[in-house]
Design a protein around this motif. Structure first.
Motif, PDB file in Angstrom:
ATOM      1  N   MET A   1       0.844  -1.190   0.000  1.00 24.25           N
ATOM      2  CA  MET A   1       0.000   0.000   0.000  1.00 24.25           C
ATOM      3  C   MET A   1       0.885   1.248   0.000  1.00 24.25           C
ATOM      4  O   MET A   1       1.907   1.295   0.673  1.00 24.25           O
ATOM      5  CB  MET A   1      -0.904  -0.026   1.240  1.00 24.25           C
ATOM      6  N   ALA A   2       0.468   2.243  -0.721  1.00 24.69           N
ATOM      7  CA  ALA A   2       1.271   3.461  -0.850  1.00 24.69           C
ATOM      8  C   ALA A   2       1.172   4.319   0.406  1.00 24.69           C
ATOM      9  O   ALA A   2       0.147   4.333   1.092  1.00 24.69           O
ATOM     10  CB  ALA A   2       0.794   4.260  -2.060  1.00 24.69           C
ATOM     11  N   ASN A   3       2.260   5.020   0.681  1.00 25.71           N
ATOM     12  CA  ASN A   3       2.257   5.943   1.804  1.00 25.71           C
ATOM     13  C   ASN A   3       1.423   7.167   1.474  1.00 25.71           C
ATOM     14  O   ASN A   3       1.290   7.560   0.328  1.00 25.71           O
ATOM     15  CB  ASN A   3       3.679   6.383   2.148  1.00 25.71           C
ATOM     16  N   GLU A   4       0.865   7.778   2.516  1.00 23.77           N
ATOM     17  CA  GLU A   4       0.141   9.034   2.384  1.00 23.77           C
ATOM     18  C   GLU A   4       1.026  10.153   2.905  1.00 23.77           C
ATOM     19  O   GLU A   4       1.904   9.938   3.740  1.00 23.77           O
ATOM     20  CB  GLU A   4      -1.151   9.009   3.209  1.00 23.77           C
ATOM     21  N   VAL A   5       0.781  11.365   2.413  1.00 27.59           N
ATOM     22  CA  VAL A   5       1.470  12.545   2.924  1.00 27.59           C
ATOM     23  C   VAL A   5       0.399  13.519   3.401  1.00 27.59           C
ATOM     24  O   VAL A   5      -0.557  13.801   2.683  1.00 27.59           O
ATOM     25  CB  VAL A   5       2.346  13.206   1.843  1.00 27.59           C
ATOM     26  N   LYS A   6       0.544  13.993   4.634  1.00 22.89           N
ATOM     27  CA  LYS A   6      -0.424  14.910   5.223  1.00 22.89           C
ATOM     28  C   LYS A   6       0.324  16.098   5.820  1.00 22.89           C
ATOM     29  O   LYS A   6       1.347  15.917   6.473  1.00 22.89           O
ATOM     30  CB  LYS A   6      -1.221  14.179   6.317  1.00 22.89           C
ATOM     31  N   GLY A  33       7.206   7.647   8.097  1.00 19.51           N
ATOM     32  CA  GLY A  33       8.460   7.672   7.363  1.00 19.51           C
ATOM     33  C   GLY A  33       9.200   8.969   7.572  1.00 19.51           C
ATOM     34  O   GLY A  33      10.101   9.065   8.394  1.00 19.51           O
ATOM     35  N   ASN A  34       8.769  10.006   6.884  1.00 23.58           N
ATOM     36  CA  ASN A  34       9.468  11.281   6.911  1.00 23.58           C
ATOM     37  C   ASN A  34       8.626  12.334   7.624  1.00 23.58           C
ATOM     38  O   ASN A  34       7.414  12.379   7.444  1.00 23.58           O
ATOM     39  CB  ASN A  34       9.756  11.715   5.463  1.00 23.58           C
ATOM     40  N   VAL A  35       9.281  13.173   8.441  1.00 24.80           N
ATOM     41  CA  VAL A  35       8.608  14.270   9.130  1.00 24.80           C
ATOM     42  C   VAL A  35       9.372  15.548   8.821  1.00 24.80           C
ATOM     43  O   VAL A  35      10.575  15.626   9.046  1.00 24.80           O
ATOM     44  CB  VAL A  35       8.582  14.062  10.663  1.00 24.80           C
ATOM     45  N   THR A  36       8.673  16.551   8.296  1.00 28.46           N
ATOM     46  CA  THR A  36       9.279  17.843   8.000  1.00 28.46           C
ATOM     47  C   THR A  36       8.536  18.921   8.773  1.00 28.46           C
ATOM     48  O   THR A  36       7.306  18.988   8.707  1.00 28.46           O
ATOM     49  CB  THR A  36       9.203  18.158   6.486  1.00 28.46           C
ATOM     50  N   VAL A  37       9.293  19.748   9.506  1.00 33.61           N
ATOM     51  CA  VAL A  37       8.695  20.832  10.287  1.00 33.61           C
ATOM     52  C   VAL A  37       9.152  22.154   9.705  1.00 33.61           C
ATOM     53  O   VAL A  37      10.346  22.385   9.525  1.00 33.61           O
ATOM     54  CB  VAL A  37       9.099  20.729  11.775  1.00 33.61           C
ATOM     55  N   PHE A  48       3.391   8.835   5.904  1.00 27.83           N
ATOM     56  CA  PHE A  48       3.082   7.708   6.775  1.00 27.83           C
ATOM     57  C   PHE A  48       2.341   6.613   6.026  1.00 27.83           C
ATOM     58  O   PHE A  48       1.777   6.828   4.949  1.00 27.83           O
ATOM     59  CB  PHE A  48       2.252   8.174   7.979  1.00 27.83           C
ATOM     60  N   ASP A  49       2.362   5.426   6.626  1.00 21.70           N
ATOM     61  CA  ASP A  49       1.653   4.271   6.097  1.00 21.70           C
ATOM     62  C   ASP A  49       0.298   4.204   6.803  1.00 21.70           C
ATOM     63  O   ASP A  49       0.234   3.909   8.003  1.00 21.70           O
ATOM     64  CB  ASP A  49       2.467   3.003   6.366  1.00 21.70           C
TER      65      ASP A  49
END
Length: 70
Positions: A1-6, A33-37, A48-49
């Motif tokens: 399943m593909a990751n989502e970005v929010k 996965g990745n977190v950008t602030v 995230f998955d």
């Protein structure tokens, strides 16, 4: 399943310590996965998955650090 970005709007972050505490807490969640602030725009972008973690859990984790998700 593909990751989502929010991308979430987060109030109360003002310094690199704020940025690091949000990155560390959210990044520790299983499925994130990745977190950008971005302190200037008050935005946190999370990859995230959705099979492992949902947006409500991510919001609660940010709020547990003392910030408001708006």
């Amino acid at each position: 399943m593909a990751n989502e970005v929010k991308t979430l709007n987060v109030e109360g972050m003002s310094c690199s310590h704020c940025e690091n505490s949000v990155k560390k807490a959210v990044g520790a969640l299983n499925g994130v996965g990745n977190v950008t602030v971005d302190l200037k725009s008050k935005k946190v972008t999370i990859e995230f998955d959705p099979a492992k973690v949902n947006v409500d859990i991510i919001k609660d984790t940010i709020e547990d650090q003392g910030y408001d998700v708006v």
